[in-house]
Design an enzyme around this catalytic site. Structure first.
Site, short mmCIF file in Angstrom:
data_model
loop_
_atom_site.label_atom_id
_atom_site.label_comp_id
_atom_site.label_asym_id
_atom_site.label_seq_id
_atom_site.Cartn_x
_atom_site.Cartn_y
_atom_site.Cartn_z
N ALA A 192 -26.22 50.66 19.96
CA ALA A 192 -26.84 51.83 19.36
C ALA A 192 -25.77 52.87 19.03
CB ALA A 192 -27.86 52.43 20.31
N CYS A 205 -20.09 47.48 2.28
CA CYS A 205 -21.00 46.34 2.14
C CYS A 205 -22.46 46.68 2.42
CB CYS A 205 -20.55 45.19 3.04
SG CYS A 205 -18.99 44.44 2.53
#
Length: 453
Positions: A279, A287
């Protein structure tokens, strides 16, 4: 190095994909020509200097002088090539669709240099919208007809799956190699080119060792459209995975759960796996943002909604805003405050700041009247250029993380560089605006990581 008979391969574009692919192919024994229109970049490469921060590139360039050359002249170098790989940029259009202008222009120039009676395989390495391989084949065919040149050209899709910061490793030791082509001749040419990688018969570079337990990579052969979709689907899924754990992290904060333990617990499920479950403040780079937007744009082109991918992008954007909200709450407002940002690249191991979460956070903080002191081990110059382009002035770049924290009201750990893992937090607290201890550190230091590796 490899023992196969070397092929002449021309690679158009010397960015992250083109350069690392060129270095890998030269190392395994091929004769490689790297081409780029950027004269400054080519001059650097001719001197053995890498224009990008990528582990192992400069070390290998120094040993590959007999196998690789760099030039700005594409047309004169393709005539006697066997394989031409197009690895140029595909920037996003306003509607999110990938712009294939540079790909098509490269294909046209390639066709202008092809010779009568020869056979070539043209490979699209760039990440491109569905159907681009057909478009490239059309451009080449039309140009050859205009020149009255009769050459046989096979077009293939060979998407890349490289992680910035680990691009050379992923080139030498891929999880898989995907080839999309209508003609078996193109597949066979690429199989021959990749044989040392597929069979792992080369001696691993000292700078990029092979990990224990690595097995031979599978070769996936399919049609060009499926190959194009594999690339988009792979990146979209990884983006979804990161956004999922970030959304769970937000709920964990509300209910008092530890998201690190939650991620560990679900990651041990073999159906889920532990990777991309860190997280943090979300994904960035060249990308994931571009490819998820392009996938949604493809869906719209076919009147097909993609709400899951759209939600992943929304969650990713919210993560950056939540960092600012936390600072606003902890500091009772950020206007007039000095905030230290540790990490400017979108992930460790690279100097790429494109779509970096920290860049967006800095912009949001400046809009709210904060002053920024920023540090990064390698990406300061690229970040400086990005902010100059947007005429943002309230930033001071420093070359030491403790200097960044000096006199600051809060510190945001934005990129998980190893250097930041080794920081002395007590020393960091002492140089900040108000000396404080353990509980104050928790209250004042907003600490996040990018979650992408």
């Amino acid at each position: 190095m490899g023992t196969n008979k070397g092929m002449k391969i021309v690679i158009v574009g010397t960015g992250y994909v083109g350069l690392t692919t060129a270095v890998m192919l030269a190392y395994i024994g091929h004769n490689v020509v790297g081409v780029d229109i950027d004269e400054k970049k080519i001059e650097l490469l001719k001197k053995g200097k890498s224009p990008i921060h990528e582990a192992g590139v400069e070390e290998l360039l120094a040993s590959l002088k007999n196998n690789i050359i760099f030039t700005t002249d594409l047309k004169s170098n393709v005539g006697d090539a066997e394989i031409i790989m197009i690895a140029v940029g595909t920037p996003a259009k306003v509607n999110g669709e990938a712009d294939t202008h540079y790909v098509e222009e490269a294909a046209r120039i390639v066709a202008e240099g092809l010779i009568n009676g020869r056979t070539y395989t043209v490979v699209v390495k760039s990440t491109v919208p569905i159907g681009t391989n057909r478009r490239v084949a059309h451009v080449i065919k039309k140009t050859l007809e205009e020149r009255n040149v009769k050459a046989t050209v096979y077009v293939a899709s060979n998407p890349e799956f490289l992680r910035e910061g680990m691009a050379l490793y992923d080139s030498f030791y891929p999880d898989r190699i995907v080839i999309g082509a209508e003609h078996p001749e193109a597949i066979e040419m690429l199989r021959r080119m990749y044989r040392p990688i597929l069979e792992q018969t080369f001696d691993p570079p000292q700078a990029i060792p092979r990990r224990d337990g690595y097995s031979l990579p599978p070769l996936i052969t399919t049609d060009p459209v499926s190959a194009e979709m594999i690339k988009y689907a792979a990146n979209a899924f990884l983006a979804l995975k990161i956004s999922f754990i970030n959304e769970i992290a937000g709920l964990c904060e509300k209910v008092g759960a530890d998201v690190t333990e939650v991620a560990r617990g679900i990651g041990l499920d073999t159906r889920i796996g532990p990777r991309f479950l860190n997280a943090g403040i979300g994904w960035g780079g060249s990308c994931f943002p571009k490819d998820t937007a392009a996938l949604i744009a493809v869906g719209k082109e076919y009147n097909y909604e993609m709400p899951i991918v759209e939600a992943a992008r929304k969650v990713n954007k919210l993560q950056r805003e939540r960092v600012v909200e936390k600072l606003q709450s902890a500091l009772k407002g950020v206007r007039g405050r000095t905030i230290a940002i540790l990490g400017l690249s979108f992930k460790p191991g690279t100097d790429d700041v494109r779509e970096s979460p920290s860049i967006d956070i800095i912009k949001l903080l400046i809009e709210r009247g904060a002053h920024i002191r920023a540090h990064d081990p390698v990406a300061i110059e690229n970040a400086r250029k990005a902010f100059i382009a947007e005429e943002l002035q309230e930033i001071t770049f420093v070359d030491d993380p403790y200097l960044a924290a000096e006199g600051s009201d809060a510190v945001v750990l934005a990129t998980e560089w190893q250097i930041y893992r080794q920081l002395d937090l007590k020393r960091l607290a002492r140089v900040m605006h108000t000396p404080f201890g353990g509980q104050a550190i928790k209250r004042r230091m907003a600490s996040y990581c990018s979650g992408q590796f």
